[in-house]
Design a protein around this motif. Structure first.
Motif: not given
Length: 325
Positions: A220-244
């Motif tokens: 499950e943490e492996t899956n979370r790792y990929l999920t976080i990578l996808a999201l943190i890059v996908g919202f790279a231009n948002s100042k709320y990318r960490v919260q999102i």
């Protein structure tokens, strides 16, 4: 009876021949699909892992029924499970560029890998490596490292503790304290009159450690790792990318527990989803603040260790009435 047994053997042999004959076709189809458009790439992502898992299951199940050297077969198919989906991970999932597509592909891939635990094995000895999900977890971890590399990230085990420029010891200590309180409250909230009793007077009598706690933490943490990578890059231009990233990854983690529908009633599943989403918030924060993937893995192991152990071991995978089960 002898005739019936002969028929069973012939049917099993026929099934094996059919499955084996499909494998060269899969190789040719995979080679063709990897050169094509995004549509065929998604067909590869959806269909190929499912076909491979079904093929693996049929071969494993049939061979195991008619051989005496079961240990060797279990080891062989455990090793096959580790590597059989790696080409799909690299050629298909690793080439997805859209953050939402990456999110969907990673979650689907993880669920298909977990289907390997459906194989019926006595939960003892080396069988536990497959039946508990350990091999599936290791397979997911290996695939995730290759997928992350294709997405532009090089995996670093980060065992050496290096503080970032905005690191705060106080914040980290408070985070760890919250993690401890959260874990104990989730498991013992109904077994104490106040927080002090829950934290310092828990009943560890029924503890029966299982492989499941380690396997779930890894997978499950492996899956979370990929999920976080996808999201943190996908919202790279948002100042709320960490919260999102924290919120969405937690919601996704919670929703994935709806896959337990079928053997449990909806109220139990809904409790699982809510608890998993809350735990997902804690785990995402723990990873993003420290940058250490092993740290949420260790914490997740601790939470599941308490959960499975307190509720009677591996049987706790079937909901036993507690919110965190």
């Amino acid at each position: 009876m002898a005739i019936f047994n002969i028929v069973k053997v012939h049917l099993a042999t026929a099934g094996l021949c059919i499955v084996v004959s499909i494998l060269p076709v899969l190789v040719l189809a995979f080679n063709w699909l990897k050169k094509k458009s995004a549509v065929t790439r998604w067909l590869t992502i959806i269909i190929m892992p499912a076909i491979l898992s079904v093929t693996w299951y049929i071969l494993f199940h049939n061979i195991l029924c008619y051989v005496s050297f079961k240990l060797g077969i279990i080891v062989l198919f455990g090793l096959i499970l580790l590597v059989m989906d790696l080409p799909v991970a690299v050629v298909a999932i690793g080439q997805v560029q859209n953050w939402f597509g990456r999110l969907i592909a990673a979650c689907y891939f993880d669920m298909v890998l977990l289907s390997s635990t459906a194989i019926e094995l006595k939960p003892q000895g080396i069988n536990v490596l497959i039946s508990s999900g350990l091999m599936a977890g290791v397979a997911a971890f290996l695939a995730a490292m290759l997928i992350a590399k294709c997405w532009g990230f090089s995996f670093n085990p980060d065992l050496k503790w290096q503080k970032s420029s905005n690191w705060s010891n106080v914040t980290f200590i408070l985070l760890l304290l919250f993690c401890i309180v959260f874990a104990f409250w989730a498991e013992f909230c109904g077994k104490g009159n106040n927080l002090v009793e829950i934290l310092f007077k828990p009943d560890f009598g029924p503890l029966k450690p299982t492989w499941a706690s380690f396997c779930r933490a890894l997978e499950e943490e492996t899956n979370r790792y990929l999920t976080i990578l996808a999201l943190i890059v996908g919202f790279a231009n948002s100042k709320y990318r960490v919260q999102i990233t924290v919120i969405v990854s937690a919601v996704v983690f919670g929703l994935l527990h709806f896959t337990n529908l079928g053997g449990q009633d909806f109220a139990a599943i809904l409790n699982q989803v809510i608890y998993a989403a809350a735990l997902g918030l804690v785990l995402a924060i723990l990873y993003l603040y420290t940058g250490k993937l092993w740290l949420p893995m260790v914490y997740h192991f601790g939470v599941d260790f308490l959960n499975y152990a307190v509720n009677g071991g591996i049987k706790a995978q079937v909901w036993s009435g507690t919110l965190s089960d």
